[in-house]
Design an enzyme around this catalytic site. Sequence first.
Site, PDB file in Angstrom:
ATOM      1  N   ASP A 288       4.800  25.957  37.552  1.00 17.44           N
ATOM      2  CA  ASP A 288       5.403  24.143  37.291  1.00 17.44           C
ATOM      3  C   ASP A 288       6.291  23.955  38.204  1.00 17.44           C
ATOM      4  O   ASP A 288       6.992  24.952  38.933  1.00 17.44           O
ATOM      5  CB  ASP A 288       5.881  24.015  35.721  1.00 17.44           C
ATOM      6  CG  ASP A 288       6.024  22.538  35.086  1.00 17.44           C
ATOM      7  OD1 ASP A 288       5.888  22.981  33.725  1.00 17.44           O
ATOM      8  OD2 ASP A 288       5.580  22.139  36.039  1.00 17.44           O
TER       9      ASP A 288
HETATM   10  C1  GLC Z   1       6.790  19.124  35.439  1.00 18.66           C
HETATM   11  C2  GLC Z   1       5.876  19.325  33.759  1.00 18.66           C
HETATM   12  C3  GLC Z   1       4.571  19.246  33.778  1.00 18.66           C
HETATM   13  C4  GLC Z   1       3.752  18.975  35.139  1.00 18.66           C
HETATM   14  C5  GLC Z   1       4.814  19.254  36.736  1.00 18.66           C
HETATM   15  C6  GLC Z   1       4.244  18.273  37.542  1.00 18.66           C
HETATM   16  O1  GLC Z   1       8.097  19.249  35.447  1.00 18.66           O
HETATM   17  O2  GLC Z   1       6.203  20.066  33.276  1.00 18.66           O
HETATM   18  O3  GLC Z   1       4.106  19.132  33.001  1.00 18.66           O
HETATM   19  O4  GLC Z   1       2.821  19.014  35.283  1.00 18.66           O
HETATM   20  O5  GLC Z   1       5.803  18.714  36.834  1.00 18.66           O
HETATM   21  O6  GLC Z   1       5.231  17.217  37.430  1.00 18.66           O
END
Ligand code: GLC
Length: 749
Positions: A288
């Site tokens: 993430d």
């Molecule tokens: C965010 C979220 C995740 C998302 C990613 C990309 O922080 O936790 O669910 O897909 O970043 O945007």
Amino acid sequence: MNQTLILVLNCIFLFFINELTAQDMSIDQKVDGLLSKMTLEEKIGQMNQYSSFYDVTGPAPSEANAKKKYDHIKGGLVGSMLNVKGVEEIRKMQKLAVENSRLGIPMIFAYDIIHGYKTLSPIPLAESASWDLEAIEKSARIAATEAAAAGLNWTFAPMMDVSRDARWGRVMEGAGEDPYLGSLIAAARVRGFQGDDLSASNTILACAKHFAAYGFAEAGRDYNTVDIGLSTLYNIVLPPFKAAQEAGVRTFMNSFNELNGIPATADEFLQREILKGEWGFEGFVVSDWGSVKEIAYHGQAESEEHATERAVNAGSDMDMESYYYVNHIKGLVESGKIEEAKIDDAVKRILRTKFELGLFDDPYKYCDEEREKTMIYHDDHMKAVLDIAKKSIVLLKNEDNLLPLPKSGKKVALIGALADDKNSPLGSWRIASDDNTAISVLEGMKAYKGNELLHSAGPALVNGEVSFVMQVNINKDDRSGMEEAVATAKDADVVVMVLGEHGFQSGEGRSRTKLDLPGLQQELLEAVYAVNKNVVLVLMNGRPLAISWAAEHIPTIIEAWQLGTQSGHAIAQVLYGDYNPAGKLPMSFPRTVGQVPIYYNNKHTGRRYPEPVVFWSHYIDEENSPLYPFGYGLSYTTFEYKNLNVKVQGKKVDVEVTVQNTGSLAGEEVVQLYIRDRVASVTRPVKELKGFDKIMLQAGESKKVSFTLTEQELGFYNNQRKFVVEPGFFDLMVGGNSADGLSTEFEIE
Ligand code: GLC
């Protein structure tokens, strides 16, 4: 024959041989062939994912890094990008990689298409209230169609974090508190996004996230510590992820939280032992946003290199926006801290998905400006999201049958700041869509012209403008509009109040310590009720709310969540009876935030029932039970359950029940089946959902509904992580919610 001709014939012959072998080579052979040509730097490049230069969904990159990105893309050091929007931009980025890098490996383009790209469905928690797996799959299909038309080939969805804590802002993004319902919904969403042919240009990679247990953040505070036992991990948290894996999901995203002392991004037990080992997952895992870097912040790495080493060795295949992989893996391989075999494994997983998508045949196959124009906001999509929006509405209370409203001859007051809000119904994950594209409740009700409609917004819900990533400043002191709203309500026949949360009061980074109606809404509700008892409360929110006062006083309450683009039409059609609501809560509603976490599949404990004195499991200032239980929802008609029969054959249990529509309107009912394994080697919940069937019954009609329980439903994971079915007595209940229904028992030998 002269030499030139021989040479030409040779080239033609080699070309056709090459073509033939390429055609009948398996994807794995193509992956191996490509991998063998790659340098270590190029391999590392595939493991590197950058966000685009706008639309950040995490801490924004520095200017220097933005410049570095262009150079890395051209150098073949970027395997994927996220947040690149539209065919034109994606084509530009793809050309940079394909036409400048040595091997011309195409990138994959990802976005958070959580519940739609431009045409938005209800937020996932709302969709889950439909218990309609077909409609949920179709909703994901539409999202994929629009996203693919916009050039994208990967979505960071479905999120399948089971959560029992409405304080956590991201409950809006999941399927609620139950692993059984959550598993079926996860699989339906994966099927919707990926379709049955990933090489088609309207299917995209899905992503099972966040792996794992992110929804158990302590105190419901986002990104907070998670510490749970193996029984909860295996029986509550993992089932939706396992279902997604079995449905063929091609990617996983690990989570920001630590799990039992190990940051998930660095958790070899989760990613290699369970996911890639026990479950045999062949896709790849993306971190993430910056979670590789955060391994050090958690306190499990002493340097950037150390965090990188832990993440790669733990099975985290692609690094989203921490720049650590592209900066440090080469040195770590050369120093022997990371085996190159692990890099090869990660890169093969990533390349495999690119071959499956057909991007090596045509890196621009998703880039079709014409298709982008015709598919975005397509009428068929609008119809489908209206359908699932109606199915997501839950009727919580309807005393004196105030609903459905008469369609003419009445004076209807519509009150509340959310009543003409065209943004909040889009929820907080509307990053790809456009502002003010939701049909408001006011617009939906104006479509019904038979009544006199009076609208007054009352006090504003928030102070000032709100942009996508800003904090929401709730209005707690500006009462302007309150007087006018009360006056409007006073001489109306019925008052529809639209209250709840602003669209950005739930979602990532938006945990709350209270679950009441924010700002001045409760004050407005009570002031209106004081002058007119005929109030219909329409809740518009991203999480369960503690609305005990309303539940006690307000005669009619519907839960309308954040229903997406067609919100206002869906709500109006329910209010005016053109659609009979059938939604059922996917998450318990608490009486007060002090009860949270509160959930139906809780354990018996050793002191469940009232004792003569205080020494039993209870509060001295509140009931134990929720305000509205999991699986609860009413209809404009009524249903009766009778003739519950159970037949046991070995470890197979056949269940049959008769359901009758005892009211005057046709309606749908979600017939739910719960079991309790009374005595087991590990304590089991007092109730577990193990089957449901959504049926339509005409007025007066009866229908037999059957279920079959197998070892899959009767068993559980013990603390040795072994799935077991143990002999003994089970309680069984069938009804229209998790709190009441017909009960019986059976024994497994
Ligand atoms: C965010 C979220 C995740 C998302 C990613 C990309 O922080 O936790 O669910 O897909 O970043 O945007």
